[in-house]
Motif scaffolding. Structure first.
Motif, PDB file in Angstrom:
ATOM      1  N   ASP A  20       0.977  -1.207   0.014  1.00  0.00           N
ATOM      2  CA  ASP A  20       0.083   0.140  -0.018  1.00  0.00           C
ATOM      3  C   ASP A  20       0.657   1.252   0.039  1.00  0.00           C
ATOM      4  O   ASP A  20       0.316   2.172  -0.506  1.00  0.00           O
ATOM      5  CB  ASP A  20      -0.838   0.138   1.200  1.00  0.00           C
ATOM      6  N   THR A  21       2.090   1.253   0.662  1.00  0.00           N
ATOM      7  CA  THR A  21       2.806   2.354   0.670  1.00  0.00           C
ATOM      8  C   THR A  21       3.594   2.784  -0.608  1.00  0.00           C
ATOM      9  O   THR A  21       4.171   3.607  -0.925  1.00  0.00           O
ATOM     10  CB  THR A  21       3.938   2.015   1.689  1.00  0.00           C
ATOM     11  N   ILE A  22       3.505   1.982  -1.433  1.00  0.00           N
ATOM     12  CA  ILE A  22       3.860   1.960  -3.010  1.00  0.00           C
ATOM     13  C   ILE A  22       2.805   2.166  -4.047  1.00  0.00           C
ATOM     14  O   ILE A  22       3.026   3.055  -5.055  1.00  0.00           O
ATOM     15  CB  ILE A  22       4.943   0.744  -3.326  1.00  0.00           C
TER      16      ILE A  22
ATOM     17  N   TYR B  76       1.565   5.454  -5.241  1.00  0.00           N
ATOM     18  CA  TYR B  76       2.503   6.540  -5.602  1.00  0.00           C
ATOM     19  C   TYR B  76       3.166   5.956  -6.915  1.00  0.00           C
ATOM     20  O   TYR B  76       4.231   7.015  -7.407  1.00  0.00           O
ATOM     21  CB  TYR B  76       3.414   6.722  -4.569  1.00  0.00           C
TER      22      TYR B  76
END
Length: 248
Positions: A58-60, A63
């Motif tokens: 999710d952190t990637i 973005y």
């Protein structure tokens, strides 16, 4: 105090809006940590384990650019599982529902444009320049899977009228090329191109296509399942595509 809180909330809002755009513009990348061919991959004992290992963090995922996200989807290690189903659409629904890359791709507003631009760069006649049969098979499968992705409602629905015309025109050219090299493609490799054209015309409510779907159950079934080995049906759809183009 209240003013400081408002400033902080404003900063959070700006970050939420512009950080993804900034990150995408700066080409943030990611790759699958475990892939077929790696020793770690052979240790998996089930499909769910493989699927979980391929989830984009999710952190990637929010973005990365849509172009890069598309490449991740096309290189998804389990993408070819689609071919294991009786019907391509059923296979795609199963595979895409378990991979967050497709979920994110379908939410991107520019997904249709990105896929269209990539499709324009693919030369179907390149098949004649590939010497090894295994490589030809991979090229055909990759092009077919790409057309299947491109034919999804979630993608077609994001195209403008002009882009739909451009896409049908390009698909029509590829259909002609595939038929020309039918010895290589076979009906299996040809079938996703008329499917793409037919679904665009159906979504666009092209009267001639709607009439064909209403009158011909084989066509209707083809557009729903993505599967047909009836060349006559494929040619009928290609003919409607030419009528569609002639009216634009």
């Amino acid at each position: 105090m209240k003013q400081n809180i408002l400033k902080f909330l404003g900063w959070l809002l700006l970050t939420a809006v512009f950080l993804p755009l900034y990150a995408q513009e700066n080409n943030i990348t990611w790759d699958y940590p475990v892939k077929p061919g790696m020793e770690e991959w052979t240790k998996f004992e089930s499909r769910p384990e493989m699927t979980q290992a391929c989830i984009i963090p999710d952190t990637i995922i929010k973005y990365i650019s849509t172009s890069y996200l598309l490449e991740l989807c096309l290189n998804y290690p389990l993408l070819h599982d689609i071919m294991g189903f009786n019907f391509p659409q059923m296979g795609f629904a199963s595979v895409s529902s378990s991979f967050n890359g497709f979920t994110e791709l379908f939410q991107r507003h520019d997904a249709g444009t990105v896929l269209l631009n990539k499709y324009m760069t693919i030369n179907a006649e390149q098949i004649q320049e590939i010497p090894a049969s295994s490589e030809r098979g991979l090229f055909i499968a990759s092009l077919s899977l790409f057309e299947l992705i491109l034919s999804q409602d979630e993608i077609i629905g994001k195209l403008t009228k002009e882009e739909k015309i451009k896409l049908i025109n390009e698909a029509n050219k590829k259909f002609t090329s595939k038929v020309r090299f039918a010895k290589n493609y076979g009906l299996w490799g040809i079938r996703t191109t008329p499917l793409l054209m037919g679904r665009i015309m159906k979504i666009d409510h092209f009267p001639n296509m709607e009439a064909l779907v209403s009158e011909n159950k084989l066509v209707a079934n083809y557009l729903e399942t993505g599967s047909s080995y009836d060349y006559k049906v494929m040619k009928e759809i290609a003919a409607k595509a030419q009528e569609y183009l002639n009216l634009k």
